[in-house]
Design a protein around this motif. Structure first.
Motif, PDB file in Angstrom:
ATOM      1  N   ARG A 156     -68.961  83.922 -19.433  1.00 40.11           N
ATOM      2  CA  ARG A 156     -69.401  83.982 -20.825  1.00 40.11           C
ATOM      3  C   ARG A 156     -68.532  84.995 -21.549  1.00 40.11           C
ATOM      4  NH1 ARG A 156     -75.229  87.216 -21.137  1.00 40.11           N
ATOM      5  NH2 ARG A 156     -74.411  89.284 -20.603  1.00 40.11           N
ATOM      6  N   ARG A 157     -68.488  84.902 -22.884  1.00 42.39           N
ATOM      7  CA  ARG A 157     -67.536  85.709 -23.653  1.00 42.39           C
ATOM      8  C   ARG A 157     -68.070  87.076 -24.056  1.00 42.39           C
ATOM      9  NH1 ARG A 157     -66.325  80.390 -25.332  1.00 42.39           N
ATOM     10  NH2 ARG A 157     -64.128  79.876 -24.870  1.00 42.39           N
ATOM     11  N   GLY A 158     -69.336  87.335 -23.844  1.00 42.56           N
ATOM     12  CA  GLY A 158     -69.875  88.639 -24.204  1.00 42.56           C
ATOM     13  C   GLY A 158     -71.382  88.662 -24.036  1.00 42.56           C
ATOM     14  N   PRO A 159     -71.981  89.856 -24.199  1.00 41.69           N
ATOM     15  CA  PRO A 159     -73.439  89.975 -24.092  1.00 41.69           C
ATOM     16  C   PRO A 159     -74.156  89.013 -25.034  1.00 41.69           C
ATOM     17  CG  PRO A 159     -72.404  92.124 -24.206  1.00 41.69           C
ATOM     18  CD  PRO A 159     -71.332  91.123 -24.505  1.00 41.69           C
ATOM     19  N   LYS A 160     -75.175  88.388 -24.510  1.00 46.77           N
ATOM     20  CA  LYS A 160     -76.013  87.436 -25.249  1.00 46.77           C
ATOM     21  C   LYS A 160     -75.268  86.171 -25.670  1.00 46.77           C
ATOM     22  CE  LYS A 160     -79.142  91.011 -26.981  1.00 46.77           C
ATOM     23  NZ  LYS A 160     -79.807  91.614 -28.176  1.00 46.77           N
ATOM     24  N   GLN A 161     -74.049  86.045 -25.205  1.00 48.58           N
ATOM     25  CA  GLN A 161     -73.305  84.816 -25.471  1.00 48.58           C
ATOM     26  C   GLN A 161     -73.655  83.780 -24.405  1.00 48.58           C
ATOM     27  OE1 GLN A 161     -71.110  84.178 -28.133  1.00 48.58           O
ATOM     28  NE2 GLN A 161     -72.158  86.034 -28.837  1.00 48.58           N
ATOM     29  N   PRO A 162     -73.588  82.493 -24.741  1.00 52.64           N
ATOM     30  CA  PRO A 162     -73.939  81.462 -23.760  1.00 52.64           C
ATOM     31  C   PRO A 162     -72.851  81.291 -22.699  1.00 52.64           C
ATOM     32  CG  PRO A 162     -73.124  80.446 -25.762  1.00 52.64           C
ATOM     33  CD  PRO A 162     -73.227  81.913 -26.054  1.00 52.64           C
ATOM     34  N   ILE A 163     -73.230  80.734 -21.575  1.00 50.69           N
ATOM     35  CA  ILE A 163     -72.270  80.374 -20.535  1.00 50.69           C
ATOM     36  C   ILE A 163     -71.352  79.296 -21.104  1.00 50.69           C
ATOM     37  CG2 ILE A 163     -71.990  79.337 -18.251  1.00 50.69           C
ATOM     38  CD1 ILE A 163     -73.193  82.139 -18.173  1.00 50.69           C
ATOM     39  N   GLU A 191     -57.483  87.605 -12.129  1.00 47.45           N
ATOM     40  CA  GLU A 191     -56.675  87.406 -13.330  1.00 47.45           C
ATOM     41  C   GLU A 191     -57.409  88.024 -14.522  1.00 47.45           C
ATOM     42  OE1 GLU A 191     -55.483  83.299 -13.849  1.00 47.45           O
ATOM     43  OE2 GLU A 191     -55.508  83.009 -11.669  1.00 47.45           O
ATOM     44  N   PRO A 192     -56.703  88.697 -15.409  1.00 50.50           N
ATOM     45  CA  PRO A 192     -57.357  89.412 -16.520  1.00 50.50           C
ATOM     46  C   PRO A 192     -58.356  88.553 -17.305  1.00 50.50           C
ATOM     47  CG  PRO A 192     -55.041  89.980 -16.424  1.00 50.50           C
ATOM     48  CD  PRO A 192     -55.237  88.888 -15.412  1.00 50.50           C
ATOM     49  N   TYR A 193     -57.977  87.330 -17.640  1.00 51.60           N
ATOM     50  CA  TYR A 193     -58.859  86.475 -18.445  1.00 51.60           C
ATOM     51  C   TYR A 193     -60.185  86.229 -17.741  1.00 51.60           C
ATOM     52  CZ  TYR A 193     -60.554  82.412 -21.046  1.00 51.60           C
ATOM     53  OH  TYR A 193     -61.331  81.550 -21.793  1.00 51.60           O
ATOM     54  N   TYR A 194     -60.112  85.821 -16.474  1.00 52.13           N
ATOM     55  CA  TYR A 194     -61.337  85.501 -15.740  1.00 52.13           C
ATOM     56  C   TYR A 194     -62.089  86.758 -15.328  1.00 52.13           C
ATOM     57  CZ  TYR A 194     -59.311  80.876 -15.757  1.00 52.13           C
ATOM     58  OH  TYR A 194     -58.764  79.687 -16.172  1.00 52.13           O
ATOM     59  N   ARG A 195     -61.385  87.847 -15.090  1.00 50.45           N
ATOM     60  CA  ARG A 195     -62.055  89.108 -14.771  1.00 50.45           C
ATOM     61  C   ARG A 195     -62.873  89.592 -15.968  1.00 50.45           C
ATOM     62  NH1 ARG A 195     -57.837  92.052 -13.412  1.00 50.45           N
ATOM     63  NH2 ARG A 195     -57.628  93.099 -15.418  1.00 50.45           N
ATOM     64  N   ASN A 196     -62.342  89.406 -17.168  1.00 49.78           N
ATOM     65  CA  ASN A 196     -63.044  89.862 -18.375  1.00 49.78           C
ATOM     66  C   ASN A 196     -64.274  89.024 -18.689  1.00 49.78           C
ATOM     67  OD1 ASN A 196     -61.177  91.901 -18.806  1.00 49.78           O
ATOM     68  ND2 ASN A 196     -59.915  90.678 -20.193  1.00 49.78           N
TER      69      ASN A 196
END
Length: 205
Positions: A156-163, A191-196
């Motif tokens: 997910r892209r951030g807190p309270k964001q959907p999967i 990888e940075p993208y997936y780790r984030n």
């Protein structure tokens, strides 16, 4: 008297001829089924002779399996030993390179949840929910360091964001998924993208 002599001579001639022309059946005579053509494989042996020929011209099943395992291990750059993990590796390898297609779930094109649901149905005989969000609601949530081969990985892209994305964990922090920018591929959680954007692992009970 003459007739008896002639008959005796014929009898002697007959015995003589039978001695010189006696025919012994050829030892190589083919059995009744010899006209049938058999395909010799490690899985279909038709007779003792076939068994010998199969051993001469075919690798044992164990060696063939080992060769296949080596092939899939090289394709994924990792090795599996458990039967279900090996079956998963076989199956997902055949999907590598499948293009991304939103709303689809075949080897002609698939999105992330379509890929995951197809693999789970084929390997485990389990039908999952069709979207990554609903899959997340249906599974047991686990930590990153608890994940095992076959578990799901959610992003997910951030807190309270959907999967927004889901894949299948393989091992060594690697997972396989259908990415919008490359289709079905193996990626690393390092990888940075997936780790984030990694949020949680999921185990299907």
């Amino acid at each position: 008297m003459t007739k008896a002599i002639v008959l005796s001579a014929l009898a002697i001639l007959s015995l003589t001829l039978s001695y010189f022309y006696e025919v012994t059946p050829a030892k190589s005579s083919a059995p009744a089924h010899a006209s049938t053509t058999f395909k010799i494989t490690p899985y279909a042996i038709n007779s003792g002779e076939d068994m010998v020929r199969a051993m001469e011209f075919y690798e044992p099943v164990e060696e063939a399996t080992a060769a296949a395992e080596e092939f899939y291990s090289q394709k994924l750059n990792m090795r599996f030993t458990k039967p279900k993990s090996w079956q998963l590796a076989q199956t997902v390898t055949r999907w590598i390179g499948t293009p991304y297609r939103y709303g689809r779930s075949s080897r002609k094109g698939t999105d992330c949840s379509g890929f995951v649901s197809s693999i789970y149905r084929e390997v485990y005989g389990i039908r999952l929910s069709r979207s990554s969000k609903s899959m997340f609601r249906d599974v047991q949530h686990i930590k990153k360091d608890e994940m095992q081969t076959g578990d799901l990985v959610f992003f997910r892209r951030g807190p309270k964001q959907p999967i927004f994305h889901v894949g299948i964990y393989l091992k060594n922090n690697k997972f396989i998924h259908s990415a919008t920018n490359g289709g079905v591929m193996v990626s690393s959680l390092n990888e940075p993208y997936y780790r984030n954007y990694f949020y949680a692992g999921g185990r299907v009970n």
